[in-house]
Design an enzyme around this catalytic site. Structure first.
Site, PDB file in Angstrom:
ATOM      1  N   GLY A 257       0.831  -1.106  -0.042  1.00 62.89           N
ATOM      2  CA  GLY A 257      -0.129   0.125   0.051  1.00 62.89           C
ATOM      3  C   GLY A 257       0.642   1.201  -0.100  1.00 62.89           C
ATOM      4  O   GLY A 257       2.321   1.149  -0.428  1.00 62.89           O
ATOM      5  N   VAL A 258       0.315   2.410   0.680  1.00 67.49           N
ATOM      6  CA  VAL A 258       1.050   3.580   0.292  1.00 67.49           C
ATOM      7  C   VAL A 258       2.548   3.596   1.377  1.00 67.49           C
ATOM      8  O   VAL A 258       3.455   3.774   0.854  1.00 67.49           O
ATOM      9  CB  VAL A 258       0.230   4.642   0.839  1.00 67.49           C
ATOM     10  CG1 VAL A 258       0.757   5.935   0.508  1.00 67.49           C
ATOM     11  CG2 VAL A 258      -1.188   4.765   0.189  1.00 67.49           C
ATOM     12  N   ILE A 259       2.319   2.813   2.550  1.00 68.56           N
ATOM     13  CA  ILE A 259       3.443   2.933   3.492  1.00 68.56           C
ATOM     14  C   ILE A 259       4.286   1.886   2.837  1.00 68.56           C
ATOM     15  O   ILE A 259       5.542   2.111   2.933  1.00 68.56           O
ATOM     16  CB  ILE A 259       2.884   2.769   4.887  1.00 68.56           C
ATOM     17  CG1 ILE A 259       1.918   3.911   5.471  1.00 68.56           C
ATOM     18  CG2 ILE A 259       4.109   2.573   5.696  1.00 68.56           C
ATOM     19  CD1 ILE A 259       1.513   3.464   6.722  1.00 68.56           C
ATOM     20  N   GLY A 260       3.857   0.839   2.673  1.00 74.25           N
ATOM     21  CA  GLY A 260       4.845  -0.388   2.277  1.00 74.25           C
ATOM     22  C   GLY A 260       5.614   0.125   1.102  1.00 74.25           C
ATOM     23  O   GLY A 260       6.902  -0.093   0.874  1.00 74.25           O
TER      24      GLY A 260
ATOM     25  N   HIS B  25       6.968  24.702 -23.092  1.00 75.81           N
ATOM     26  CA  HIS B  25       7.836  23.906 -23.872  1.00 75.81           C
ATOM     27  C   HIS B  25       9.345  23.907 -23.439  1.00 75.81           C
ATOM     28  O   HIS B  25      10.052  25.100 -23.356  1.00 75.81           O
ATOM     29  CB  HIS B  25       7.881  23.947 -25.390  1.00 75.81           C
ATOM     30  CG  HIS B  25       8.451  22.986 -26.174  1.00 75.81           C
ATOM     31  ND1 HIS B  25       8.145  21.612 -26.120  1.00 75.81           N
ATOM     32  CD2 HIS B  25       9.904  22.958 -26.763  1.00 75.81           C
ATOM     33  CE1 HIS B  25       9.274  20.823 -26.904  1.00 75.81           C
ATOM     34  NE2 HIS B  25      10.166  21.485 -27.164  1.00 75.81           N
TER      35      HIS B  25
HETATM   36  C1  LIG Z   1       4.205   6.344   7.756  1.00 77.66           C
HETATM   37  C2  LIG Z   1       3.168   7.114   7.239  1.00 77.66           C
HETATM   38  C3  LIG Z   1       3.382   8.238   6.339  1.00 77.66           C
HETATM   39  C4  LIG Z   1       2.353   9.152   5.929  1.00 77.66           C
HETATM   40  N1  LIG Z   1       2.612   9.902   4.884  1.00 77.66           N
HETATM   41  C5  LIG Z   1       1.448  11.009   4.670  1.00 77.66           C
HETATM   42  C6  LIG Z   1       1.799  11.584   3.577  1.00 77.66           C
HETATM   43  O1  LIG Z   1       2.926  11.694   3.058  1.00 77.66           O
HETATM   44  N2  LIG Z   1       0.863  12.616   3.387  1.00 77.66           N
HETATM   45  C7  LIG Z   1      -0.537  12.428   3.991  1.00 77.66           C
HETATM   46  O2  LIG Z   1      -1.371  13.218   3.598  1.00 77.66           O
HETATM   47  N3  LIG Z   1      -0.627  11.805   4.980  1.00 77.66           N
HETATM   48  C8  LIG Z   1       0.447  10.910   5.502  1.00 77.66           C
HETATM   49  N4  LIG Z   1       0.134  10.028   6.461  1.00 77.66           N
HETATM   50  C9  LIG Z   1      -1.167  10.045   7.162  1.00 77.66           C
HETATM   51  C10 LIG Z   1      -1.165  11.295   8.034  1.00 77.66           C
HETATM   52  O3  LIG Z   1      -0.175  11.025   8.907  1.00 77.66           O
HETATM   53  C11 LIG Z   1      -2.504  11.083   8.888  1.00 77.66           C
HETATM   54  O4  LIG Z   1      -3.437  11.115   7.983  1.00 77.66           O
HETATM   55  C12 LIG Z   1      -2.492  12.334  10.014  1.00 77.66           C
HETATM   56  O5  LIG Z   1      -1.446  12.265  10.541  1.00 77.66           O
HETATM   57  C13 LIG Z   1      -3.829  11.861  10.650  1.00 77.66           C
HETATM   58  O6  LIG Z   1      -4.069  12.734  11.783  1.00 77.66           O
HETATM   59  P1  LIG Z   1      -4.965  12.704  13.145  1.00 77.66           P
HETATM   60  O7  LIG Z   1      -4.827  14.076  13.833  1.00 77.66           O
HETATM   61  O8  LIG Z   1      -6.333  12.092  12.648  1.00 77.66           O
HETATM   62  O9  LIG Z   1      -4.317  11.540  13.930  1.00 77.66           O
HETATM   63  P2  LIG Z   1      -2.891  11.464  15.012  1.00 77.66           P
HETATM   64  O10 LIG Z   1      -1.938  12.798  14.392  1.00 77.66           O
HETATM   65  O11 LIG Z   1      -2.483  10.247  14.839  1.00 77.66           O
HETATM   66  O12 LIG Z   1      -3.377  12.185  16.315  1.00 77.66           O
HETATM   67  C14 LIG Z   1      -4.188  11.258  16.908  1.00 77.66           C
HETATM   68  C15 LIG Z   1      -3.690  11.372  18.524  1.00 77.66           C
HETATM   69  O13 LIG Z   1      -4.904  11.067  19.405  1.00 77.66           O
HETATM   70  C16 LIG Z   1      -4.142  10.282  20.525  1.00 77.66           C
HETATM   71  N5  LIG Z   1      -5.266   9.565  21.030  1.00 77.66           N
HETATM   72  C17 LIG Z   1      -5.596   8.206  20.658  1.00 77.66           C
HETATM   73  N6  LIG Z   1      -6.460   7.698  21.514  1.00 77.66           N
HETATM   74  C18 LIG Z   1      -6.345   8.428  22.546  1.00 77.66           C
HETATM   75  C19 LIG Z   1      -7.278   8.452  23.695  1.00 77.66           C
HETATM   76  N7  LIG Z   1      -8.226   7.439  24.069  1.00 77.66           N
HETATM   77  N8  LIG Z   1      -7.070   9.488  24.386  1.00 77.66           N
HETATM   78  C20 LIG Z   1      -6.282  10.267  24.300  1.00 77.66           C
HETATM   79  N9  LIG Z   1      -5.556  10.541  23.234  1.00 77.66           N
HETATM   80  C21 LIG Z   1      -5.773   9.629  22.337  1.00 77.66           C
HETATM   81  C22 LIG Z   1      -2.811   9.896  19.936  1.00 77.66           C
HETATM   82  O14 LIG Z   1      -1.887   9.401  20.905  1.00 77.66           O
HETATM   83  C23 LIG Z   1      -2.477  10.760  19.021  1.00 77.66           C
HETATM   84  O15 LIG Z   1      -1.681  11.737  19.311  1.00 77.66           O
HETATM   85  C24 LIG Z   1       1.023   9.036   6.693  1.00 77.66           C
HETATM   86  C25 LIG Z   1       0.920   8.244   7.799  1.00 77.66           C
HETATM   87  C26 LIG Z   1       1.845   7.194   8.086  1.00 77.66           C
HETATM   88  C27 LIG Z   1       1.752   6.302   9.371  1.00 77.66           C
HETATM   89  N1  LIG Z   2       1.930   9.849   0.715  1.00 81.33           N
HETATM   90  C1  LIG Z   2       0.915   9.662   1.599  1.00 81.33           C
HETATM   91  O1  LIG Z   2       0.074  10.335   1.374  1.00 81.33           O
HETATM   92  C2  LIG Z   2       0.638   8.499   2.423  1.00 81.33           C
HETATM   93  C3  LIG Z   2       1.794   7.987   2.891  1.00 81.33           C
HETATM   94  C4  LIG Z   2       1.795   6.978   3.708  1.00 81.33           C
HETATM   95  C5  LIG Z   2       0.339   6.741   4.601  1.00 81.33           C
HETATM   96  N2  LIG Z   2      -0.638   7.387   3.940  1.00 81.33           N
HETATM   97  C6  LIG Z   2      -1.911   7.162   4.433  1.00 81.33           C
HETATM   98  O2  LIG Z   2      -1.933   6.130   5.435  1.00 81.33           O
HETATM   99  C7  LIG Z   2      -2.785   5.302   5.214  1.00 81.33           C
HETATM  100  C8  LIG Z   2      -2.476   3.626   5.640  1.00 81.33           C
HETATM  101  O3  LIG Z   2      -1.355   3.428   4.921  1.00 81.33           O
HETATM  102  P1  LIG Z   2      -1.178   1.653   4.754  1.00 81.33           P
HETATM  103  O4  LIG Z   2      -0.205   1.628   3.618  1.00 81.33           O
HETATM  104  O5  LIG Z   2      -0.887   1.209   6.046  1.00 81.33           O
HETATM  105  O6  LIG Z   2      -2.654   1.241   3.989  1.00 81.33           O
HETATM  106  P2  LIG Z   2      -3.072   0.918   2.580  1.00 81.33           P
HETATM  107  O7  LIG Z   2      -4.521   0.618   2.863  1.00 81.33           O
HETATM  108  O8  LIG Z   2      -2.559   1.911   1.656  1.00 81.33           O
HETATM  109  O9  LIG Z   2      -2.345  -0.497   2.295  1.00 81.33           O
HETATM  110  C9  LIG Z   2      -2.488  -1.583   2.853  1.00 81.33           C
HETATM  111  C10 LIG Z   2      -1.932  -2.616   1.959  1.00 81.33           C
HETATM  112  O10 LIG Z   2      -1.658  -3.693   2.675  1.00 81.33           O
HETATM  113  C11 LIG Z   2      -2.490  -4.941   1.924  1.00 81.33           C
HETATM  114  N3  LIG Z   2      -2.597  -6.043   2.908  1.00 81.33           N
HETATM  115  C12 LIG Z   2      -3.628  -6.167   3.634  1.00 81.33           C
HETATM  116  N4  LIG Z   2      -3.492  -7.344   4.425  1.00 81.33           N
HETATM  117  C13 LIG Z   2      -2.294  -7.953   3.904  1.00 81.33           C
HETATM  118  C14 LIG Z   2      -1.676  -8.922   4.145  1.00 81.33           C
HETATM  119  N5  LIG Z   2      -2.308 -10.021   5.091  1.00 81.33           N
HETATM  120  N6  LIG Z   2      -0.596  -9.528   3.563  1.00 81.33           N
HETATM  121  C15 LIG Z   2      -0.152  -8.549   2.701  1.00 81.33           C
HETATM  122  N7  LIG Z   2      -0.864  -7.446   2.206  1.00 81.33           N
HETATM  123  C16 LIG Z   2      -1.833  -6.893   2.966  1.00 81.33           C
HETATM  124  C17 LIG Z   2      -3.504  -4.136   1.314  1.00 81.33           C
HETATM  125  O11 LIG Z   2      -3.964  -4.845   0.217  1.00 81.33           O
HETATM  126  C18 LIG Z   2      -2.999  -2.940   0.960  1.00 81.33           C
HETATM  127  O12 LIG Z   2      -2.384  -3.051  -0.279  1.00 81.33           O
HETATM  128  C19 LIG Z   2      -3.060   5.284   3.796  1.00 81.33           C
HETATM  129  O13 LIG Z   2      -4.522   4.823   3.127  1.00 81.33           O
HETATM  130  C20 LIG Z   2      -2.953   6.934   3.472  1.00 81.33           C
HETATM  131  O14 LIG Z   2      -3.957   7.465   3.723  1.00 81.33           O
HETATM  132  C21 LIG Z   2      -0.451   8.384   3.095  1.00 81.33           C
END
Ligand SMILES: Cc1cc2nc3c(=O)[nH]c(=O)nc-3n(C[C@H](O)[C@H](O)[C@H](O)COP(=O)(O)OP(=O)(O)OC[C@H]3O[C@@H](n4cnc5c(N)ncnc54)[C@H](O)[C@@H]3O)c2cc1C
Ligand SMILES: NC(=O)c1ccc[n+]([C@@H]2O[C@H](COP(=O)([O-])OP(=O)(O)OC[C@H]3O[C@@H](n4cnc5c(N)ncnc54)[C@H](O)[C@@H]3O)[C@@H](O)[C@H]2O)c1
Length: 480
Positions: A180-183, A445
């Site tokens: 997926g996106v992260i992988g 261009h």
């Molecule tokens: C590896 C990775 C790469 C990413 N790259 C991109 C990218 O390039 N571009 C992009 O648009 N998006 C990207 N994303 C997605 C993006 O990071 C998230 O969509 C965004 O950070 C979500 O923000 P949020 O405020 O919903 O959650 P968060 O920032 O996770 O905030 C939620 C907060 O709630 C707290 N919390 C949870 N449960 C409780 C509770 N019961 N009580 C009190 N506090 C609690 C948690 O500790 C956390 O601090 C990426 C995500 C990952 C994991």
């Molecule tokens: N550049 C960006 O904007 C960016 C970067 C990273 C994350 N994100 C956000 O974080 C979200 C989560 O990212 P993510 O990569 O975890 O989720 P994702 O939904 O993008 O990908 C998960 C992948 O794992 C596969 N999968 C599920 N079960 C599996 C299994 N048992 N074995 C092998 N593959 C399996 C799914 O088919 C899918 O391809 C994204 O949907 C995106 O919104 C965004």
């Protein structure tokens, strides 16, 4: 147990929660922000920013290795894994530090540390020492990795994105589950940094790609760099003395076992709603156990509870979390006089190379909305002038338009500069431009956007609004 009465309680101090806090404060000073983990947000600490830092290092290594194409000889780059990870961590700490500083600047009475859960629709318990009675509540609790149970067999070698960014050095090999996106982002970056990577998927999905031609193309291109099976048959995952042994069906060799130092679970994320005692909030829930909410107001049913960011599992992206947080906070502040917030054209970018991008409606949504009243235009970047000049001539772009109105509906792309092209095109969707109107805009261009113009011309002709695309258009400039 202490009790506090507040107008607005916000659960989660991530991007959505912070946006909600600022918006709610426009209406009342009696606000409480509850956070159970470290301040700094998922995006800055373990998400968007550290992943892009790792990718930047990988791009440097890749360019160094591929400069021979231009007649610029280079030796195999020496990759110092300790320095790579040190920069990732240092820059990450800098980004997260800005967020922590601003949260620390909030008045002390506006924040509390602890895990919140519902005990009734208006009452939250925070750890074992505080009850919060809130007139209105914003759920902004984000999401967490959803790791399938069979991967737990990898024991202490099973990691998620959070762990990777803590590495002091690069490992020798990583099996990535989930293309997926992260992988894709992390797996390709590691591979370019010299780590042996193999990627396992299920069901054929690759990132967010919906178009089957683009998906097949991307699968082929990624497989040039590292083995990626989007529909892998894995029969066992075992922690051994050497690392983690994975037995799977290889397309050429049949069943084989390969050992990796780590297994990265990138198999999707689940919203942090299931651990909130959400049933005590007495909200209407959907079949997936998620609160039913309105994506324009963020309100759950007609209640005093709002849900924003990854927690609502709608569009788990940073800019959406920020927008949703602001809408939820504003409405929590002004409740019951709530307002619909501005939602923007959907856009997403995967920072792989080539990048993947989508905007507006995807092909499935187009088919649902227009039945057969749509057309698609396409361009390959393999012979596109500027892409070829830069040695970035890989990829496909598809653009979609509505028959009759000529309205531009959306696009999907795997190719060069997709992050920028996705912005241009999403702005066109949001402005409700027709394909003909976009084609009236200037195109310089030689630029990659000329490839976009070719796809749009192809679309316009299929909408019966313009002539067929001229192959090797001479007045467009060479390679346009
Ligand atoms: C590896 C990775 C790469 C990413 N790259 C991109 C990218 O390039 N571009 C992009 O648009 N998006 C990207 N994303 C997605 C993006 O990071 C998230 O969509 C965004 O950070 C979500 O923000 P949020 O405020 O919903 O959650 P968060 O920032 O996770 O905030 C939620 C907060 O709630 C707290 N919390 C949870 N449960 C409780 C509770 N019961 N009580 C009190 N506090 C609690 C948690 O500790 C956390 O601090 C990426 C995500 C990952 C994991
Ligand atoms: N550049 C960006 O904007 C960016 C970067 C990273 C994350 N994100 C956000 O974080 C979200 C989560 O990212 P993510 O990569 O975890 O989720 P994702 O939904 O993008 O990908 C998960 C992948 O794992 C596969 N999968 C599920 N079960 C599996 C299994 N048992 N074995 C092998 N593959 C399996 C799914 O088919 C899918 O391809 C994204 O949907 C995106 O919104 C965004």
């Amino acid at each position: 147990m202490q009790t506090r009465k507040v107008d607005v309680a916000i659960i989660g101090a991530g991007t959505a929660g912070l946006g909600a806090y600022r918006a709610a404060r426009e209406h009342t000073q009696n606000v409480l922000l509850i956070e159970s983990g470290p301040y700094g947000t998922t995006c800055a600490r373990v998400g968007c920013m550290p992943s892009k830092l790792l990718i930047a290092a990988a791009e440097a290594a890749y360019h160094h290795r591929h400069s021979d194409l231009f007649g610029v000889a280079s030796n195999n780059p020496h990759i110092d894994g300790r320095k790579v990870m040190e920069r990732v961590r240092n820059e990450r700490d800098r980004f997260a530090g800005f967020v922590v500083d601003s949260v620390e600047g909030f008045p002390a009475e506006h924040k509390v540390r602890g895990k919140a859960k519902f005990i009734s629709p208006h009452r939250l318990q925070v750890d074992d020492d505080l009850i919060v009675e809130a007139q209105r509540i914003v759920i902004a609790t984000g999401s967490r990795p959803n790791t399938p149970p069979f991967l737990k067999n990898a024991g202490d070698r099973l990691i998620i994105n959070d762990d990777l960014f803590e590495w002091r050095d690069l490992p020798s090999s990583v099996a990535v589950f989930g293309p997926g996106v992260i992988g894709l982002e992390l797996g390709q970056a590691l591979s370019r940094l010299g780590v042996r990577v193999r990627m396992f998927g299920v069901g054929g999905a690759i990132g967010p790609i919906q178009d089957p031609d683009i998906r097949a193309y991307a699968e082929r291109i990624f497989n040039r760099e590292f083995p990626l099976d989007p529909d892998a048959k894995v029969s066992s995952v075992k922690r051994t003395e050497q690392g983690v042994a994975i037995t799977f069906q290889d397309k050429e060799q049949g069943e084989i076992t390969e050992t990796f130092e780590y297994v990265l679970a990138a198999t999707g994320r689940r919203p942090n709603v299931d651990n909130l005692n959400i049933e005590k909030a007495e909200l209407q829930m959907d079949a997936r156990g998620m609160p039913v909410f309105d994506r324009y107001t963020m309100q759950c049913g007609d209640s005093h509870i709002f849900i924003a960011g990854d927690a609502n599992n709608d569009l788990p992206l940073l800019h959406e979390a920020a927008d949703e947080g602001r809408i939820a906070g504003d409405n929590a502040g002004r409740y019951p006089d709530i307002r619909a917030g501005k939602r923007r054209t959907p856009i997403g970018v995967v920072f792989s190379d080539p990048q993947i991008a989508f905007l507006g409606l995807n092909i499935n949504q187009v088919k649902e909305r227009c039945r057969s009243c749509y057309a698609e235009g396409v361009v390959s970047f393999e012979d596109q002038g500027r892409s070829r000049v830069m040695g970035k001539n890989l990829g496909l772009l598809k653009v979609y338009g509505e028959q009759g109105t000529g309205l531009f509906l959306g696009a999907e792309m795997f190719g060069p500069a997709a992050e920028h092209i996705a912005h241009l095109l999403s702005w066109c969707v949001q402005q409700r431009l027709t394909v003909s109107q976009i084609l009236e805009m200037p195109f310089y261009h030689p630029v990659i956007e000329e490839g976009v113009r070719t796809a749009l011309r192809d679309l316009n002709s299929k909408l019966h609004l313009g002539p067929d695309v001229i192959e090797r258009c001479l007045d467009c400039g060479p390679g346009a």
